[in-house]
Design an enzyme around this catalytic site. Structure first.
Site, PDB file in Angstrom:
ATOM      1  CG  ASP A  52      38.395  10.461 -13.410  1.00  0.00           C
ATOM      2  OD1 ASP A  52      38.663   9.344 -13.019  1.00  0.00           O
ATOM      3  OD2 ASP A  52      37.589  10.923 -14.169  1.00  0.00           O
ATOM      4  CE1 TYR A 110      31.605  11.738  -9.070  1.00  0.00           C
ATOM      5  CE2 TYR A 110      29.709  10.286  -9.481  1.00  0.00           C
ATOM      6  CZ  TYR A 110      30.892  10.474  -9.336  1.00  0.00           C
ATOM      7  OH  TYR A 110      32.201   9.420  -8.992  1.00  0.00           O
TER       8      TYR A 110
END
EC number: 5.4.99.12
Length: 258
Positions: A52, A110
């Site tokens: 994002d 992540y």
């Protein structure tokens, strides 16, 4: 036609995210523009995980097809010379034509970085979330146990999420303290839009003592985004690794800091 794999690193501050957008600059657009110039033909890339706005990557995996003959060094050094300083290719290799960086992936990793100190850091301000209050990592890790396995993560998906299913399989979710840094490492088959940042926002409430570890289970079972905490800021999140059936790539961000 040959299929090439790229391992790339980027700092996401100046981009609207990975995916090409008509209204603003994306990492994908910059990479495709540089690759197309070296190939002297239009190049379109596929990535392992679409990050994002403001999210970074230390080991994003990309693949593209081209019938232009270029040595591997040209795909790396030549393209890097055309890329901005906040996007760089770390490695390149030719792979089987059936390889797809997104659909061949088994899992993705992540890291979310928290700088837990009474005083903010001018150096790390754009690289991690600053939290000046003491965090109880033991309780945060207790809460993480409720996230493991295949579950419905509707409570942690954004209203803009376009996934057909809210189910995701989380293999690892753990907080690790290294000096003043606290690293949240999460490994899963895939993630919903804003899912990791929404998880971090809620886990911070547990770490600060506002909620018990068991509260995370209650939020999960509610399947309601309004029951979870606010979304953690984007600049602390890093895409750090991908595993494939025959190989894997991983570069933990904290190892670059310390």
């Amino acid at each position: 036609m040959k299929n090439y794999l790229l391992q790339i690193e980027y700092f996401g501050k100046n981009y609207c995210g990975w995916q090409r957008q008509s209204h603003s600059l994306s990492v994908q657009e910059e990479l495709e523009k540089a690759l197309s110039k070296i190939a002297n033909q239009n190049i379109e890339v596929t990535c392992a995980g679409r990050t994002d706005t403001g999210v970074h990557a230390t080991s994003q995996i990309v693949n593209f097809y081209s019938n232009a003959y270029r040595p591997l060094s040209a795909w790396q050094r030549g393209v890097n010379a055309l890329l901005p300083q906040d996007i760089k290719i770390l490695a390149v290799q030719q792979v089987d034509n059936n390889f797809n960086s997104r659909f061949t992936a088994i899992n993705r990793t992540y890291n979310y970085i928290i700088y837990n100190s009474a005083t903010s850091s001018p150096i790390f301000a754009e690289h991690c979330l600053w939290e000046n209050r003491e965090l109880d990592i033991d309780k945060m890790n207790q809460a993480c146990e409720y996230l493991l396995g295949e579950q419905d993560f509707s409570s942690f998906r954004s209203s803009q999420c376009q996934s057909n299913t809210p189910f995701r399989n989380i293999q690892k979710a753990e907080f690790i303290k290294q000096g003043s840094f606290i690293v949240f490492e999460v490994v899963g088959n895939a993630f919903l839009h804003h899912m990791i940042r929404n998880l971090v926002g809620s886990l911070l409430k547990v770490g600060l003592g506002f909620e018990s570890p068991e509260w995370i289970k209650v939020v999960l079972e509610a399947k309601d985004r309004t029951q979870a905490a606010e979304t953690a800021k984007a600049h602390g999140l890093y895409f750090v690794g991908v595993e494939y059936p025959e190989f894997s790539f991983k570069r933990q961000i904290i190892k670059l800091f310390c």
